[in-house]
Design a protein around this motif. Structure first.
Motif, PDB file in Angstrom:
ATOM      1  N   ASP A  57      -5.844   1.920   3.916  1.00  0.00           N
ATOM      2  CA  ASP A  57      -6.555   2.985   3.211  1.00  0.00           C
ATOM      3  C   ASP A  57      -6.958   2.548   1.803  1.00  0.00           C
ATOM      4  O   ASP A  57      -8.070   2.828   1.354  1.00  0.00           O
ATOM      5  N   ARG A  58      -6.041   1.874   1.099  1.00  0.00           N
ATOM      6  CA  ARG A  58      -6.303   1.539  -0.302  1.00  0.00           C
ATOM      7  C   ARG A  58      -6.406   0.045  -0.564  1.00  0.00           C
ATOM      8  O   ARG A  58      -6.881  -0.374  -1.617  1.00  0.00           O
ATOM      9  N   GLU A 112       0.835  -1.206   0.000  1.00  0.00           N
ATOM     10  CA  GLU A 112       0.000   0.000   0.000  1.00  0.00           C
ATOM     11  C   GLU A 112       0.868   1.254   0.000  1.00  0.00           C
ATOM     12  O   GLU A 112       0.569   2.239  -0.686  1.00  0.00           O
ATOM     13  N   SER A 134      -9.626  -1.387   9.405  1.00  0.00           N
ATOM     14  CA  SER A 134      -9.044  -0.254  10.133  1.00  0.00           C
ATOM     15  C   SER A 134      -7.555  -0.089   9.848  1.00  0.00           C
ATOM     16  O   SER A 134      -6.971   0.947  10.203  1.00  0.00           O
TER      17      SER A 134
END
Length: 364
Positions: free
Chosen positions: A65-66, A20, A62
């Motif tokens: 993000d991507r 990521e 959690s």
């Protein structure tokens, strides 16, 4: 480009986080049958402290993000077609990394799987706790690090338990340095654990363990940590992998799912430490390969060398650590263990959990 990471244990989460951060354009998919990442090396503590479950269970959504998280069980990896097959879906990949970990191995010993409880998931810790009552006789089969931690945790419970730890080899923590083994044995025996080495489990019945020397050990609770086998997606096998951590030019593996031989020709132990470090190597290789697009060619993947800085194991409210030739025990070992655990949690973005874990580990 799509990279599929199979499994959300130490290797899978570490790898997905690195991808990521390092690949802004690639699609990264993380597939696991559970919606959470479990801090496996603290699982034994949930036997005594069920409230710790919320600290060591991290929702996958959690952490990223991507990264696209898919809650499915991986059934197989078709490397010819470059497809990860799950029960209700399949996912094409340009590159994949198999980080499915290992399952408990019962070695076809009669009755062992039927009558024992392993320790791989939170529900296992809960079942062990339910089976242990005041005055119970408890047998733990297997004195690797997991078995040592289970025995130590049970010994710390205020339930007047009789705990027997069985190991087929001639020492606890087999394959670890002799001074580490001796310190772990002393910690266990100080806590009243009956350590029996060179004792091979032959079968289990409802209420007793039978060993190869003809001994019969009664129990009310039986925990089995006696070995590992490969994941179902590999048919229970752990394929051998060389130091480039590749199954083929498009498929990597990291963690306990495979038997890794490092670049020095040494067998790599199945451990969280090794899984995390292997994942970092695979991440660097994939970032380099992905930079070349979909042509399947690119720089030679990085090779993995396992040079452990030391080892840690909990024994009830204490711990044993080895750093180089030095053995640490007591508060020093606990502090080191807490810092290592917090460092891992911080590396995957779980800072609040890191703080809570340190407070649980060393707080008075």
């Amino acid at each position: 480009m799509r990279i599929v990471v199979c499994g959300a244990g130490y290797a899978g989460v570490t790898l997905a986080k690195r991808l990521e951060d390092g690949l802004r354009e690639a699609e990264v998919v993380l597939v696991d049958r559970e919606p959470s990442h479990l801090i496996q090396h603290e699982l034994h503590r949930v036997i005594r402290n069920p409230g710790l479950a919320d600290v060591i269970r991290l929702p996958l959504e959690s952490l990223f993000d991507r990264v696209k998280v898919r809650e499915m069980e991986v059934e197989s990896i078709d490397r010819d077609e470059r497809v990860v097959r799950c029960a209700d879906d399949e996912i094409d990949y340009d590159y994949a990394a198999v980080c499915l970990g290992a399952e408990t191995n019962y070695y076809d010993l009669p009755g062992v799987e039927e009558f024992s409880v392993p320790l791989k998931r939170l529900e296992h810790a809960e079942r062990i706790r339910e089976r242990v009552t005041d005055g119970s006789r408890v047998v733990v089969g297997g004195a690797g690090l997991s078995g040592v931690q289970v025995a130590g945790e049970l010994a710390a419970m205020d339930r007047d338990l009789s705990i027997t730890l069985l190991e087929q080899f001639d020492a606890v923590a087999p394959n670890f340095p002799a001074n580490f083994q001796a310190a772990v044995t002393e910690e266990l025996e100080t806590r009243g654990v009956d350590v029996r080495t060179e004792t091979t489990v032959e079968r289990a019945t409802e209420g007793a363990i039978e060993t190869a020397d003809g001994e019969r050990t009664p129990y009310e609770a039986f925990v089995w940590t006696g070995g590992i086998r490969g994941p179902a997606a590999f048919g229970g096998e752990r394929p051998p992998v060389r130091s480039d951590l590749r199954l083929d030019s498009r498929t990597f593996v990291a963690g306990d799912a495979a038997r890794v031989v490092d670049d020095d020709g040494e067998a790599v132990p199945a451990s969280a430490q090794a899984a995390i470090r292997e994942a970092r190597v695979v991440a660097r290789s994939l970032v380099a390969l992905a930079g070349r697009g979909n042509d399947g060619f690119g720089p030679r993947p990085e090779r993995f060398t396992f040079d452990s800085p030391g080892w840690l194991v909990s024994v009830g409210d204490g711990a044993v650590a080895q750093v180089g030739p030095t053995i640490l025990r007591g508060r020093a070992a606990l502090a080191l263990k807490a810092s290592v655990g917090a460092g891992y949690l911080s590396s995957i973005g779980a800072v609040r959990n890191a703080v809570d874990l340190v407070n649980e580990e060393v707080g008075d």
